[in-house]
Design an enzyme around this catalytic site. Structure first.
Site: not given
Length: 285
Positions: A53, A127, A207-211
Site C-alpha cells: 500500500y 497477500h 472493499s466491502p463498500l465496493g472500492g
C-alpha cells in the site's frame, strides 16, 4: 463497540482499512492521521494494511509507516491489532505484481517488522497467490514465520476454498483469517465465507463498500440498500456493513477510509439491527 474474534484476539466488529491513505489520490498525512485517530476514538482495535500500500516505488510500506506513526501518537494505539500482508508488490507505475517466493515473504516480513516497530506482527497474511510459486511453498514460509515467533497469527488473502483448506493444513490448524473481496457488487466469495463460518476462521471482506471509487455510489447502484437505509435513517454504507455482520459471527469487515467522517459513519453499522425480511431483500441483490 461490539467485538468479534480473530484467533484468540478480540477485535472491534469493524476494522479500518488503510489502503486509501497511501495509494494514488491519497490525502495529506495530517488528514490520514486524523482518520486513524478518529477510528481509535470510536473503538476500532483492528487496522488492515500491507507493504504494497504505497504510491511510488521508493516508498514501499508507506501505509505501514503511517499506521505505526498514528498508533504511537495515540493513547489507544497499544490496544490495536495490526494486520499486514506480504507477497504483492507495486513497481511504482500503478501496476501490481506478485512474489510469493519464501525468500521474498520472509524478507518482506522483516521489513514490515521494522516499519511497524514491533518484535512480532499481530497478524501476517499471504497477500495473493503467485502462479509461479507452488502455494504450499508460500504458505510454508508463513508457517515458518509463525513458528519462529516473527508473527503471532497467520492468515491468507484472495484464496478459494481449496486453498483455505490447504493453508490450514500446512499451518497445522492455525489459520485464523481469510481476507477476500466481498461486497454487493462482488458476491463470488460466498463459498469462502461459508467455509470460514464452518471452520471458525475470521472472514475479512476487503472493499466491502465496493472500492475506493465506488463506495459513495452504493445506494444509487443498489436500490434495496438505499430503501433500507432510508427506513432506518442511516447511510447505505452502514446498511451494507450491517448486512455483512449479520451473515456470520466470523465476518469482520475492513472498510477503507481516508476521512474521519467516513470511518465514523461505517462504525455506526455495529449497532444497526436489520430485520429478517430486510436481510433477505439485500441478499437477493
Amino acid at each position: 463497540m461490539h467485538t468479534r474474534r480473530i484467533g484468540d484476539v478480540e477485535v472491534s466488529a469493524i476494522g479500518l482499512g488503510g489502503m486509501p491513505m497511501s495509494l494514488e489520490g491519497r490525502p495529506d498525512e495530517a488528514r490520514s492521521l486524523a482518520t486513524i485517530h478518529a477510528a481509535l476514538d470510536a473503538g476500532v482495535t483492528l487496522i488492515d494494511t500491507a507493504d504494497a500500500y504505497h504510491r511510488d516505488a521508493h516508498e514501499v510500506g508507506h501505509n505501514e509507516t503511517l499506521i505505526a506513526k498514528a498508533l504511537a501518537s495515540h493513547d489507544l494505539g497499544k490496544d490495536v491489532l495490526v494486520a499486514t500482508k506480504g507477497g504483492h508488490l507495486r513497481p511504482g507505475d500503478g501496476s501490481w505484481t506478485l512474489d510469493g517466493s519464501p525468500r521474498h515473504l520472509k524478507e518482506a516480513c522483516e521489513a514490515s517488522l521494522r516499519r511497524l516497530g514491533v518484535e512480532a506482527i499481530g497478524l501476517y497474511q499471504f497477500h495473493r497467490p503467485d502462479p509461479r510459486v507452488p502455494y504450499a511453498e508460500s504458505v510454508g514460509a508463513i508457517r515458518d514465520l509463525l513458528d519462529e515467533g516473527k508473527i503471532l497469527m497467520a492468515g491468507i488473502s484472495n484464496a478459494n476454498p481449496e486453498r483455505i483448506g490447504q493453508a490450514n493444513e500446512i499451518l497445522g490448524g492455525r489459520l485464523v483469517s481469510v481476507q477476500n473481496q466481498f461486497s454487493p457488487a462482488f458476491r463470488s466469495s460466498e463459498p469462502e465465507l461459508r467455509l470460514c463460518d464452518e471452520l471458525g476462521i475470521a472472514f475479512l471482506p476487503w472493499s466491502p463498500l465496493g472500492g475506493i471509487s465506488r463506495a459513495g455510489e452504493l445506494g444509487s447502484a443498489y436500490a434495496p440498500f438505499a430503501r433500507v437505509a432510508e427506513a432506518h435513517g442511516v447511510s447505505p454504507q452502514q446498511v451494507c456493513l450491517a448486512w455483512m455482520l449479520a451473515k456470520s459471527p466470523v465476518v469482520v469487515p475492513i472498510p477503507g477510509s481516508s476521512r474521519p467522517e467516513t470511518i465514523r459513519d461505517s462504525l455506526g453499522a455495529v449497532g444497526l439491527v436489520l430485520g429478517a425480511e430486510e436481510i433477505a431483500e439485500l441478499d437477493a441483490v
